[in-house]
Design an enzyme around this catalytic site. Structure first.
Site, PDB file in Angstrom:
ATOM      1  N   GLU A 137       0.843  -1.202   0.000  1.00  0.00           N
ATOM      2  CA  GLU A 137       0.000   0.000   0.000  1.00  0.00           C
ATOM      3  C   GLU A 137       0.878   1.252   0.000  1.00  0.00           C
ATOM      4  O   GLU A 137       0.889   2.005   0.990  1.00  0.00           O
ATOM      5  CB  GLU A 137      -0.914   0.022   1.230  1.00  0.00           C
ATOM      6  CG  GLU A 137      -2.023  -1.014   1.181  1.00  0.00           C
ATOM      7  CD  GLU A 137      -2.995  -0.915   2.350  1.00  0.00           C
ATOM      8  OE1 GLU A 137      -2.551  -0.555   3.444  1.00  0.00           O
ATOM      9  OE2 GLU A 137      -4.182  -1.196   2.155  1.00  0.00           O
ATOM     10  N   GLU A 151      -5.794  -7.606  -1.399  1.00  0.00           N
ATOM     11  CA  GLU A 151      -6.178  -7.886  -0.015  1.00  0.00           C
ATOM     12  C   GLU A 151      -7.677  -7.703   0.102  1.00  0.00           C
ATOM     13  O   GLU A 151      -8.180  -6.599  -0.088  1.00  0.00           O
ATOM     14  CB  GLU A 151      -5.531  -6.899   0.956  1.00  0.00           C
ATOM     15  CG  GLU A 151      -4.049  -7.031   1.100  1.00  0.00           C
ATOM     16  CD  GLU A 151      -3.514  -6.005   2.101  1.00  0.00           C
ATOM     17  OE1 GLU A 151      -4.244  -5.595   3.029  1.00  0.00           O
ATOM     18  OE2 GLU A 151      -2.362  -5.596   1.925  1.00  0.00           O
ATOM     19  N   TRP A 207      -8.601  -2.583  12.945  1.00  0.00           N
ATOM     20  CA  TRP A 207      -8.144  -1.189  12.909  1.00  0.00           C
ATOM     21  C   TRP A 207      -9.259  -0.165  12.710  1.00  0.00           C
ATOM     22  O   TRP A 207      -9.005   1.031  12.734  1.00  0.00           O
ATOM     23  CB  TRP A 207      -7.107  -1.021  11.800  1.00  0.00           C
ATOM     24  CG  TRP A 207      -7.535  -1.625  10.482  1.00  0.00           C
ATOM     25  CD1 TRP A 207      -7.151  -2.840  10.003  1.00  0.00           C
ATOM     26  CD2 TRP A 207      -8.429  -1.073   9.511  1.00  0.00           C
ATOM     27  NE1 TRP A 207      -7.751  -3.085   8.784  1.00  0.00           N
ATOM     28  CE2 TRP A 207      -8.536  -2.011   8.456  1.00  0.00           C
ATOM     29  CE3 TRP A 207      -9.144   0.115   9.413  1.00  0.00           C
ATOM     30  CZ2 TRP A 207      -9.338  -1.793   7.335  1.00  0.00           C
ATOM     31  CZ3 TRP A 207      -9.946   0.330   8.295  1.00  0.00           C
ATOM     32  CH2 TRP A 207     -10.034  -0.617   7.272  1.00  0.00           C
ATOM     33  N   TYR A 263      -6.634  -9.675  16.727  1.00  0.00           N
ATOM     34  CA  TYR A 263      -8.066  -9.365  16.507  1.00  0.00           C
ATOM     35  C   TYR A 263      -8.435  -9.409  15.026  1.00  0.00           C
ATOM     36  O   TYR A 263      -9.611  -9.375  14.676  1.00  0.00           O
ATOM     37  CB  TYR A 263      -8.499  -7.995  17.051  1.00  0.00           C
ATOM     38  CG  TYR A 263      -8.655  -7.923  18.545  1.00  0.00           C
ATOM     39  CD1 TYR A 263      -9.531  -8.771  19.224  1.00  0.00           C
ATOM     40  CD2 TYR A 263      -7.929  -6.997  19.280  1.00  0.00           C
ATOM     41  CE1 TYR A 263      -9.669  -8.692  20.593  1.00  0.00           C
ATOM     42  CE2 TYR A 263      -8.062  -6.907  20.650  1.00  0.00           C
ATOM     43  CZ  TYR A 263      -8.932  -7.763  21.307  1.00  0.00           C
ATOM     44  OH  TYR A 263      -9.067  -7.683  22.649  1.00  0.00           O
TER      45      TYR A 263
HETATM   46  C1  GAL Z   1      -4.101  -3.283   4.941  1.00  0.00           C
HETATM   47  C2  GAL Z   1      -2.601  -3.498   4.898  1.00  0.00           C
HETATM   48  C3  GAL Z   1      -2.229  -4.854   5.455  1.00  0.00           C
HETATM   49  C4  GAL Z   1      -2.910  -5.083   6.771  1.00  0.00           C
HETATM   50  C5  GAL Z   1      -4.387  -4.928   6.584  1.00  0.00           C
HETATM   51  C6  GAL Z   1      -5.175  -5.205   7.833  1.00  0.00           C
HETATM   52  O1  GAL Z   1      -4.456  -1.961   4.725  1.00  0.00           O
HETATM   53  O2  GAL Z   1      -2.125  -3.402   3.584  1.00  0.00           O
HETATM   54  O3  GAL Z   1      -0.822  -4.931   5.582  1.00  0.00           O
HETATM   55  O4  GAL Z   1      -2.440  -4.186   7.715  1.00  0.00           O
HETATM   56  O5  GAL Z   1      -4.663  -3.624   6.164  1.00  0.00           O
HETATM   57  O6  GAL Z   1      -6.542  -5.123   7.585  1.00  0.00           O
END
Ligand code: GAL
Length: 724
Positions: A201, A368, A376, A418
């Site tokens: 990213e 992803e 997060w 988590y």
């Molecule tokens: C993305 C990131 C990943 C991981 C993921 C968690 O934004 O590229 O490395 O942190 O979030 O959801």
């Protein structure tokens, strides 16, 4: 696109004593000679065709991230075998693993990765390897703190997280270049390695931009190349005001809100954003070149955050074989419709991203995809059962060539505990997301069995083809100077995009390098920065039979971000057949009224009063404020096409939807009337309906169609696929 030349080839690294130790110690003379010869000819090795990497009949490959370095080596064999059993076709490894790949400066250790790649091969899984540049090791940042990024308050970021490397730092690039080269040499000819992801990213996340010494210098160099003289810069930045005038390029600093008493110069900001996006693209290209020089028949990508505006994915379209991105639809706070929206995500935005990424260079996919709850978000609710499957199939319907999920195992420690994976914390039991991935993998097999090469796009669908013109520079300029706090560029765009999907139209979100004439409908929303060339292309498009729709703010400024010394938005007045007399903005929570035919609409963000010329039809009028009765939207014929201008942004998007519907109707193109959130697309001979709404929907299946999976009635999060 400008490029900076860095001493990034291997010859210069070997000549530089600071970088030579580790390499020279391990190379004998013959090898050294070969290396020098290779680097003297930086051309990429012969590569395969895109259709060899992404076979049309396989349509979309499914896979998953795995971090072997984070788990006991005794578990790798079991985990990788289980990944295969779930139906995965590839495995993604190596990301962030710099400290394992190069535990000490110049000492490389790939034995662990060799074993993991071999286990993948044993299980018939292709491998995507990732360059580790998003996570510099501690020895590097302690030895060279100047490789750390600097935030807007002038603070150097620290080790202990990620994405803290400053990719403008020449020192950082040298170290990145070396580890990437070593990695590519090791695996560039490995038949089990399918492709490469660069970095992770590319971004500095919430810190956005780097304000350190290297960036300051490179920004100045860029400005000097662009403007040649400081007088030209002073003219284009409008520095006569507030005595901002510069006497030489060396005096300029990156416009930084934390260093300024008041608003930064908007032209300086626009140039800084341009430079930063180009610099990021240059960093991606720097790594892509090294990979190409040292690998054969392996594709290259990076995983963008597609709508993260400091970075511009189209700027890397030529450097990457496939453009991929990361997608986390449910992490609290999303602007999703309906009672279940917070568990389903916003299908319209998701679809927009596919339609934006696909046209960049033709190959695209999700690197992803959220597999379940994340760690997060402001709030991290569970996705609705079925939602992960829904997102996978939306990716299929959007044309993706690959779909990878983040991640296989849920971490038990570290920053992302988590975060769900395809298996529960015990490491073996499939999670709900894991089961939905397995289901999707089985369905992909059904689709592949029914695949017919070169299936023609159905005529009704083709007739609705629409393009939405997007340029991140408009977004930068408007977001930097909104003029009303209610303005949200992406929401404005979606108020045009989502109706198109509810009409059942295939949409491409395109940039200006594309041919407009391929599309019967072209939507140009809030395209603030224009030049004569673009206005001519739009005019020719309509004259040639295209149906052009423009909206508020379009054409207000030139590409420097200056207003015209002429009537408001003067360059588009002839095109739209109207004058834009004034614009108005209402403070929250006030609403204004618009009338079109018998319907009434509310606006609050932006309105423009239009004065149609002879030959132009008023479509809608304002129903209140002191300008009640004045025109809010116009349309006209131009050559064999039409031009429509929408002067107001409505609160709920219904005005935009109804204006667009009128454009399609007058063009005699039949549309569907799906609820927003029921998204139906055609791909490779298959229709796919994805239900992001909170209620049951009926798929528009013709009587002689063959349902391949799902059912005519689709529950929320449901998917139905059929062939006709
Ligand atoms: C993305 C990131 C990943 C991981 C993921 C968690 O934004 O590229 O490395 O942190 O979030 O959801």
């Amino acid at each position: 696109m400008r490029r900076f030349i860095f001493p990034n080839n291997l010859t210069s690294r070997i000549e530089n004593p600071r970088f030579s130790r580790g390499i020279v110690q391990r190379l004998n003379c013959a090898l050294l000679l070969a290396v020098v010869l290779l680097s003297a000819a930086p051309a990429a090795l012969p590569q395969a065709k895109r259709s060899d990497y992404f076979k049309p009949a396989e349509m979309m490959k499914i896979g998953v991230y795995y971090y072997p370095e984070a788990w006991s080596p005794e578990q790798w064999e079991r985990d990788i075998a289980n990944i295969k059993k779930l139906g995965m076709e590839f495995i993604h490894m190596g990301e962030f693993a710099w400290t394992f790949m190069e535990p000490e400066e110049g000492r490389f250790d790939f034995a662990w990765l060799d074993r993991a790649v071999a286990l993948a091969a044993k299980n018939n899984l292709k491998v995507i390897l990732c360059t580790p540049s998003a996570a510099p090791p501690i020895w590097l940042v302690r030895k060279h703190p100047e490789v750390l990024m600097t935030d807007l308050r002038g603070r150097r970021m620290e080790h202990g997280s990620r994405s803290h490397g400053d990719w403008s730092s020449e020192v950082y690039r040298r170290y990145v270049g070396r580890v990437v080269t070593e990695l590519a040499r090791r695996y560039g000819n490995n038949k089990n390695v399918w492709g490469w992801q660069i970095d992770n990213e590319p971004s500095h996340y919430g810190r956005n931009y780097d304000y350190g010494a290297a960036s300051q210098t490179k920004f100045r160099v860029w400005l000097e190349r662009k403007y040649k003289t400081v007088d030209a810069l002073n003219r284009d930045w409008g520095t006569s005001f507030w005595s901002e005038r510069y006497q030489n390029f060396g005096q300029i600093r990156i416009p930084n809100p934390d260093e300024l008493v008041q608003r930064a110069n908007p032209h300086a900001v626009l140039d800084f954003y341009r430079w930063f996006a180009e610099e990021t693209a240059d960093y991606i290209r720097f790594q892509a070149d090294l990979l190409r020089q040292n690998s054969r028949n392996q594709w290259i990508t990076t995983n963008f955050m597609p709508l993260y505006s400091p970075v511009s994915p189209p700027a890397s379209g030529k450097d990457l074989d496939i453009v991929t991105w990361t997608l986390y639809p449910v992490a609290g706070g999303q602007n999703s419709d309906g009672a279940l929206g917070f568990r389903l995500g916003d299908g319209g935005s998701m679809s927009f991203i596919h339609d934006f990424m696909r046209p960049i260079n033709g190959a695209h996919g999700i690197m992803e995809l959220q597999p379940g709850q994340v760690n997060w978000g402001s709030v991290n609710p569970q996705p609705l059962p079925g939602a992960v499957h829904l997102w996978i199939m939306r990716a299929f319907a959007g044309g993706s060539n690959l779909l990878c999920t983040y991640r296989y195992r849920q971490p038990l420690s570290g920053s992302e505990l988590y975060h769900k994976g395809l298996v529960e914390p015990d490491g073996v039991t499939p999670s709900p997301g894991g089961r939905e991935f397995a289901q999707a993998a089985r369905e992909m097999e059904i689709l592949r069995k029914n695949y017919k090469a070169n299936a023609p796009m159905p005529i009704v669908y083709r007739a609705r083809r629409a393009a939405l013109l997007y340029n991140v520079e408009n977004r930068w300029d408007m977001d930097n100077h909104k003029q009303t706090a209610r303005w949200n560029t992406m929401e404005h765009l979606l108020k045009y995009y989502k109706p198109l999907k509810s009409f059942g139209a295939p949409v491409d979100v395109i940039t200006e390098d594309k041919d407009f004439s391929a599309y019967p409908f072209l939507i140009v929303p809030a395209y603030q920065l224009v030049d004569a060339g673009l206005v001519k292309r739009l005019t020719d498009y309509a004259r040639g039979g295209g149906h052009l729709v423009l909206s508020t703010r379009t054409g207000q400024k030139d590409r420097r971000g200056h207003l015209w010394e002429a009537a408001w938005a003067a360059p588009i007045n002839d095109l739209i057949g109207a004058k834009i007399a004034a614009y108005d903005l209402l403070p929250e929570p006030l609403k204004g009224q618009i009338k079109m035919n018998d319907a009434q609409y509310e606006w609050g963000v932006w309105s423009e009063t239009l004065e149609p010329r002879a030959g132009t039809t008023a479509l809608a009028v304002y129903a209140d404020q002191y300008y009640a009765g004045q025109t809010a939207a116009v349309t006209r014929r131009l050559g064999s096409g039409t031009v429509t201008y929408v002067g107001a942004e409505s609160l709920n998007g219904n005005f935009e939807r109804d204006v667009l519907r009128g454009v399609f109707e007058r063009a005699n193109v039949r549309t569907e009337n799906f609820d927003a959130g029921l998204i139906v697309d055609w791909r490779d001979g298959f229709w796919v309906a994805t239900n992001f709404t909170s209620k049951k929907q009926t798929a528009p299946i013709s009587p002689n169609a063959r349902i391949l999976f799902g059912s005519r009635e689709i529950e929320p999060a449901g998917v139905t696929a059929w062939a006709e």
